[in-house]
Scaffold this active site. Structure first.
Site, short mmCIF file in Angstrom:
data_model
loop_
_atom_site.label_atom_id
_atom_site.label_comp_id
_atom_site.label_asym_id
_atom_site.label_seq_id
_atom_site.Cartn_x
_atom_site.Cartn_y
_atom_site.Cartn_z
N GLY A 186 29.20 59.47 15.31
CA GLY A 186 28.49 58.38 15.98
C GLY A 186 28.64 58.50 17.48
O GLY A 186 29.61 59.09 17.98
N GLN A 208 28.84 55.81 26.18
CA GLN A 208 29.61 57.06 26.19
C GLN A 208 28.92 58.15 26.99
O GLN A 208 29.55 59.14 27.36
CB GLN A 208 29.86 57.55 24.76
CG GLN A 208 30.83 56.66 23.98
CD GLN A 208 31.07 57.19 22.59
OE1 GLN A 208 30.28 56.97 21.68
NE2 GLN A 208 32.15 57.93 22.41
N CYS A 264 37.53 59.30 18.32
CA CYS A 264 36.41 58.92 19.19
C CYS A 264 36.09 60.09 20.11
O CYS A 264 37.00 60.72 20.64
CB CYS A 264 36.81 57.69 20.01
SG CYS A 264 35.57 57.17 21.20
N LEU A 265 34.81 60.35 20.31
CA LEU A 265 34.41 61.45 21.18
C LEU A 265 34.87 61.24 22.62
O LEU A 265 35.00 62.20 23.37
CB LEU A 265 32.89 61.62 21.14
CG LEU A 265 32.31 62.05 19.78
CD1 LEU A 265 30.79 61.97 19.81
CD2 LEU A 265 32.78 63.44 19.40
N HIS A 268 32.72 50.82 14.85
CA HIS A 268 33.25 51.54 16.00
C HIS A 268 32.21 51.58 17.14
O HIS A 268 32.53 51.33 18.30
CB HIS A 268 33.64 52.95 15.55
CG HIS A 268 34.19 53.85 16.61
ND1 HIS A 268 35.47 54.35 16.59
CD2 HIS A 268 33.61 54.38 17.72
CE1 HIS A 268 35.66 55.12 17.66
NE2 HIS A 268 34.54 55.16 18.35
N GLU A 269 30.96 51.88 16.77
CA GLU A 269 29.91 52.01 17.80
C GLU A 269 29.54 50.65 18.39
O GLU A 269 29.31 50.53 19.60
CB GLU A 269 28.67 52.70 17.23
CG GLU A 269 28.89 54.11 16.68
CD GLU A 269 29.72 55.01 17.58
OE1 GLU A 269 29.64 54.88 18.81
OE2 GLU A 269 30.48 55.84 17.04
N HIS A 271 31.90 49.80 21.01
CA HIS A 271 31.59 50.47 22.28
C HIS A 271 30.59 49.65 23.11
O HIS A 271 30.71 49.58 24.33
CB HIS A 271 30.97 51.85 22.03
CG HIS A 271 31.96 52.97 21.88
ND1 HIS A 271 32.87 53.29 22.84
CD2 HIS A 271 32.14 53.86 20.87
CE1 HIS A 271 33.59 54.33 22.44
NE2 HIS A 271 33.17 54.69 21.24
ZN ZN Z 1 33.93 56.15 20.02
#
Ligand code: ZN
Length: 153
Positions: A46, A51, A88-89, A130-131, A134
């Protein structure tokens, strides 16, 4: 399409609440296309717009069942609970156990502005929660109850 640079947790942008999308135009479509391309390039599950430095309520997820484009997503219902390892990226070296709902219902818009509802479970639910976090400027790290090193799994 283009690969976008993914910001890491040190960037203040990731602590900012994103604004709703109001224009469903070519700029949004380009953003969604770039986000999907970036997500697949890094083999993520995701990616949220902040991000890549865009403070709009847009996210893409794909946990293996196909791409889901989320514009202005709202979690309207949750049930159950799951505890599992999350990453997480934007936090490339950090992994930890996070408890999330097992099931959720999301109301969102597609790239043309049409509202839709989707029921997600297990990993897809974890990913969507999670997204959405963000988009509210929240990183998963605040929810971790136990950090793990990748090689200890
Ligand atoms: Zn993340």
């Amino acid at each position: 399409m283009a690969i976008r640079k993914i910001l890491t947790k040190e960037d203040e942008i990731l602590n900012t609440v994103c604004k709703p999308v109001e224009k469903f135009d070519e700029k949004l479509w380009q953003l969604l296309d770039d986000m999907a391309e970036t997500l697949y390039k890094v083999h993520g599950l995701g990616l949220a717009a902040p991000q890549i430095g865009v403070l709009r309520r847009v996210a893409v997820i794909d946990v293996g069942d196909g791409l889901i484009e989320l514009v202005n997503p709202v979690i309207t219902n949750t049930s159950g609970e799951q505890r599992g390892i999350e990453g997480c990226l934007s936090c490339p070296e950090e992994w930890g156990y996070v408890t999330r709902p097992m099931n959720c219902t999301l109301k969102a818009q597609d790239r043309n502005g049409n509202f839709y509802e989707i029921d997600l479970t297990e990993l897809a639910c974890r990913c969507a929660c999670h997204e959405v976090d963000h988009l509210d400027g929240k990183l998963f790290l605040r929810l971790v109850d136990e950090f793990v090193k990748p090689d200890e799994e």
